[in-house]
Scaffold this motif. Structure first.
Motif, PDB file in Angstrom:
ATOM      1  N   GLN C   8       0.842  -1.191   0.000  1.00 39.28           N
ATOM      2  CA  GLN C   8       0.000   0.000   0.000  1.00 39.28           C
ATOM      3  C   GLN C   8       0.881   1.247   0.000  1.00 39.28           C
ATOM      4  N   LYS C  10       0.769   5.501   0.089  1.00 41.25           N
ATOM      5  CA  LYS C  10      -0.102   6.654   0.360  1.00 41.25           C
ATOM      6  C   LYS C  10       0.686   7.943   0.185  1.00 41.25           C
ATOM      7  N   SER C  62       3.851   7.361   2.522  1.00 44.65           N
ATOM      8  CA  SER C  62       4.060   6.153   3.309  1.00 44.65           C
ATOM      9  C   SER C  62       4.020   4.923   2.421  1.00 44.65           C
ATOM     10  N   ASP C  64       3.571   0.705   2.923  1.00 47.98           N
ATOM     11  CA  ASP C  64       3.355  -0.452   3.785  1.00 47.98           C
ATOM     12  C   ASP C  64       3.488  -1.720   2.964  1.00 47.98           C
ATOM     13  N   SER C  69       5.496  -0.784   7.895  1.00 53.45           N
ATOM     14  CA  SER C  69       5.794   0.506   7.294  1.00 53.45           C
ATOM     15  C   SER C  69       7.278   0.558   6.981  1.00 53.45           C
ATOM     16  N   CYS C  70       7.626   0.682   5.713  1.00 52.34           N
ATOM     17  CA  CYS C  70       9.036   0.496   5.348  1.00 52.34           C
ATOM     18  C   CYS C  70       9.514   1.502   4.324  1.00 52.34           C
ATOM     19  N   LEU C  71       9.026   2.731   4.410  1.00 53.75           N
ATOM     20  CA  LEU C  71       9.473   3.736   3.447  1.00 53.75           C
ATOM     21  C   LEU C  71      10.960   4.022   3.663  1.00 53.75           C
TER      22      LEU C  71
END
Lengths: 306, 327, 240
Positions: C8, C10, C62, C64, C69-71
């Motif tokens: 995902q 954003k 962001s 995911d 969460s791995c930006l």
């Protein structure tokens, strides 16, 4: 008294800085256009000094008059050397690293050849200007009441600075105002694109190699004005300074090299005034390492690492 | 287009026997090398020549870990060698430590220096080469700046009769043996495969889950370790050193040339290249002392232009069936 | 049943100097699905991919993956989360042989050499490169290199696969083979983000399509919707 020393350092810095700028500039033309890191650049410069020495001792030709001969000879050598060495290099796995090694081989050969011809002795290019020294300015009371100090500079060094300044102006004009110069700068930015526009990259590169070699030759002649003697083994130190300059100024960025060269000259000469010699020499490398870690693209460069 | 192949059931055992064939050839070569080096002192042979042969084999194998397996060309490789000579000499002369402890300590100092220089691995290609070269020069100047009681300043140190040449010789032999065994381990290990992937395309290796900077650091440390050990043994054997020769750029250059002539990235290459060229160097040196460096330069130039992968590398490139025998 | 979201994005932004290459992109990839990403040259497709796989650092937004969460993680950490990718220009390890090439993503695995070797030969066999297994990768043709990348991805066995222009420069026969393999992997539960110029294959494979223009998502939906969206037609043909 410190003012005198500082001023001497400043004047020396500008004189040496202009030479370093020229070294960096010619090295950067090679780096930018050809992606060749010329380890043998210092040897080209020393060879330039030796050629003017030979012309002086054999034919009594004043070094200033030998400049055009050196320029033409070195341009032709560079032009030929390009076709001899560089096109094959493109086939190797890592052209940049290979070029470094290749030019290292060339530098070993040049040192050996010069040692063979001139033996290991250092030689002085013996000629003089009249007057030998010029007093630039007088500082009143520098050493106390009534003991004025002078900032004295050898005329030869001033002449060297004049030649350098002229060369830098001509070079900048050439790179930014003439068609060939613009093509060279375009090739620095994008080697592939320029071929599509219909420019023969080989003849352009050969000219760039010739230009860089000619500049190195001239730098050699000018260097003989500034330093007391020439040493066939001295090329490596010059090459190292050249690398420092181009990394400081940005790889493939000729104007960056000019600025970095003058800055480096100033720092080095002022440091020699205040620090022991070995420490002053190390300063340059420490600046280099710091810049590489803080700003890898160089002071002026915009080139990314990838 | 290759026709649809079928996997043979005994494919893996075939692969294993192919590996065995490769390693048996390799181990034959190093056994011959080590035996001949071992016997020389007993037969009053040319000790200095054989010592330098072993030293260059070690250095060329050492530089292969970083230059051959990861594609980084450390032009300041001599820094590790130089630090090794200095640490050994200082420990022996100033602190009175036995050589048997001083040389391993030199190896450790090489590892420490490698860790100190590790941030330079972030740079690529030519930046790395230039910075590495500059670091070697910094080390050299530093050694001549340090107090004379420790490093001997610009005159260097003289261990004099304090050291036994033959012991230094055998120390070098052991170091070379360890280097060669490490190389053969690396050639077959997963670490070696990861390193070669990084050499060919670091970004792709990263995207495949390889921790590029860590794996590369291992190679860097191994490289530095053997160079420092070789330097230590050299100080032991010759008993004298000074900053100019201990940090001479020519040492890096010769190391690179020997390794490259044989073939960087192969295990056999650096050994073959070194043994051949050191012999040639010895012969040429006696015949034409003036032209020695000229010929060295000529060999580099021709190698880069016509055989960038070295003798072994080119053979493997043009004769695929030879890959079965070469490690 | 609500499909599980595996990837995902954003509000992702990425700029180069003054140029905003990716603008405020939102995106979802479901488990066991193929999401297509299309757009004209310079639309920001590859940039977006490089942001996801950690090669570029995004400016904001962001990311995911599998709920993590791995930006701006490093590429190998993203890879270990279970994201594999191929490259627009095949990036193979040219001086090592095909088996070693395919083995690279599994070098950290805790398996013995025999299993590793057998899995590698299986993957090569699936893309019909088994007979060339002892050749160095540089000896392959461009199309075969794309197949090798696919084999490497299969060996990697990630949950999410990012394919950048997998069909560019591949002949129709090989292309069909690749499509077959991609469908197979999808059946096994893999999720794809597929970037391509080749609209035919994208339309044939994708469950959901995102259309990128000047760094922004201008349209998304299923194949029929995107095909007939006037904005997409405008973006593709309007500038022509």
């Amino acid at each position: 008294m410190n003012t005198i020393l500082l001023l001497n350092g400043l004047v020396g810095g500008v004189i040496f800085g202009a030479i370093y700028a020229l070294i960096g500039c010619s090295l950067n033309v090679l780096c930018g256009v050809l992606r060749v890191v010329n380890f043998a650049h210092g040897e080209f410069i020393i060879a330039g000094s030796f050629l003017s020495y030979v012309l002086l001792t054999l034919f009594g030709l004043h070094p200033i008059l030998s400049l055009p001969i050196v320029t033409i000879a070195f341009f032709l050598i560079g032009f030929g050397l390009y076709y001899l060495l560089i096109p094959r290099l493109a086939k190797s796995d890592e052209p940049e690293t290979s070029s470094f090694l290749l030019m290292f081989g060339v530098s070993l050969m040049m040192i050996a050849a010069m040692m063979w011809i001139f033996e290991a002795d250092i030689r002085a290019v013996e000629f003089s200007f009249d007057p030998i020294n010029v007093s630039l300015l007088v500082i009143q009371d520098a050493y106390g009441e009534g003991r004025d100090g002078r900032v004295i500079v050898p005329t030869a060094r001033l002449v060297a600075l004049g030649i350098n300044a002229l060369l830098i102006i001509v070079l900048t004009y050439f790179l930014y105002r003439t068609l060939t110069g613009k093509a060279i700068r375009a090739a620095i930015m994008n080697r592939e694109a320029i071929q599509i526009v219909g420019i023969n990259i080989h003849s352009l590169s050969a000219s760039a190699f010739g230009l860089a070699a000619a500049l190195a030759g001239i730098t050699g002649v000018v260097l003989a004005f500034v330093v007391p003697s020439i040493d066939p083994n001295g090329g490596q130190d010059i090459s190292l300074i050249g690398f420092i300059i181009i990394v400081l100024g940005g790889l493939g960025h000729p104007v960056g090299a000019l600025i970095a060269g003058i800055l480096f000259g100033l720092v080095e000469q002022i440091a020699t005034v205040f620090l022991p010699q070995a420490a002053a020499q190390m300063l340059g490398f420490i600046i280099l390492i710091t810049v590489i870690f803080v700003r890898p693209q160089g002071l002026m460069g915009r080139m990314t690492l990838r | 287009m290759a026709k649809s192949g079928t996997i043979k059931p005994d494919d893996f055992s075939e692969e294993i026997s192919a590996q065995r064939l490769k390693s048996s050839l390799w181990y034959t070569i190093i056994t011959v090398l080590i035996l001949s080096c071992f016997l020389v002192p007993l037969q009053d042979g040319n000790l200095s020549f054989m010592f330098s042969l072993m030293m260059w084999v070690t250095l060329a194998t050492g530089i292969n870990f970083i230059a051959g397996f990861t594609g980084y060309m450390p032009f300041g490789y001599v820094a590790f060698y130089g630090i090794g000579t200095y640490v050994t000499a200082i420990l022996v002369k100033v602190l009175g430590v036995s050589e048997y402890l001083a040389v391993p300590a030199a190896g450790l100092s090489g590892i420490l220096l490698a860790l100190l220089f590790a941030p330079t691995l972030r740079l690529n290609g030519i930046f790395f080469a230039i910075v590495s070269l500059s670091l070697a020069v910094v080390c050299q100047r530093l050694m001549s700046l340090l107090p004379e009681e420790i490093t001997g300043g610009s005159h260097g140190l003289n261990l004099g009769v304090a050291t036994d040449r033959t012991h230094g010789y055998y120390a070098m032999l052991i170091i070379m043996f360890v280097a060669l065994v490490s190389a053969s381990w690396l050639g077959q290990s997963r670490l070696g495969k990861a390193l070669k992937a990084i050499r060919d395309d670091p970004d792709a290796a990263d995207a495949m889950g390889i921790h590029v900077s860590r794996v590369r650091l291992y190679a860097w440390i191994m490289s530095a370790f053997f160079a420092a050990l070789a330097g230590g043994a050299q100080a032991w054997f010759t008993g004298a050193l000074d900053p100019i020769t201990a940090f001479d750029v020519l040492i890096t250059a010769k190391t690179v040339i020997y390794a490259m002539a044989g073939g960087l990235g192969t295990i056999i290459g650096p050994v073959v290249g070194t043994v051949t060229l050191v012999w040639i160097d010895e012969i040429v040196w006696q015949q034409f002392p003036v032209l020695n460096n000229f010929l060295l330069g000529l060999i580099i130039t021709l190698l880069i232009l016509f055989m960038p992968r070295g003798v072994v590398g080119s053979l493997m490139q043009h004769f695929p069936h030879l890959r079965k025998y070469i490690m | 049943m609500i499909p599980k979201i595996v990837l995902q994005l954003k509000g992702l932004n990425k700029s180069f100097g003054g140029l905003l290459a990716v603008k405020n992109v939102d995106m979802l990839v479901n488990e066991s699905s193929i999401s297509g990403l299309i757009g004209i040259n310079g639309a920001g497709k590859t940039t977006l991919m490089n942001c996801i796989s950690g090669i570029y650092r995004a400016d904001s937004g962001s990311l995911d993956i599998m709920g993590v969460s791995c930006l701006n993680w490093s590429p190998h950490d993203i890879a270990r989360l279970g994201v594999g990718r191929t490259f627009q220009i095949p990036r193979i390890f040219k001086r090592i042989n095909l088996i070693d090439n395919v083995m690279v993503p599994a070098l950290n695995d805790n398996t013995d050499n025999k299993t590793l070797y057998e899995r590698a030969t299986e993957c090569l066999d699936k893309v019909k490169l088994y007979d060339l297994r002892h050749n160095n990768a540089e000896e392959l043709s461009g199309g075969q290199q794309k197949l090798l990348e696919l084999a490497r991805i299969m060996m990697f066995n990630p949950r999410i696969i990012l394919l950048d222009e997998p069909f560019a420069g591949v002949n129709p026969t090989l292309c069909r083979l690749m499509i077959e393999r991609i469908k197979e992997l999808k059946e096994q539960g893999k999720s794809f983000l597929l970037v391509s110029h080749d609209l035919t294959s994208i339309y044939q494979l994708s469950d959901h399509i995102y259309v990128l223009n000047q760094g922004q998502v201008i349209s998304e939906g299923n194949v029929d919707y995107v095909r007939n969206d006037p904005e997409v037609i405008e973006a593709y043909l309007g500038n022509a």
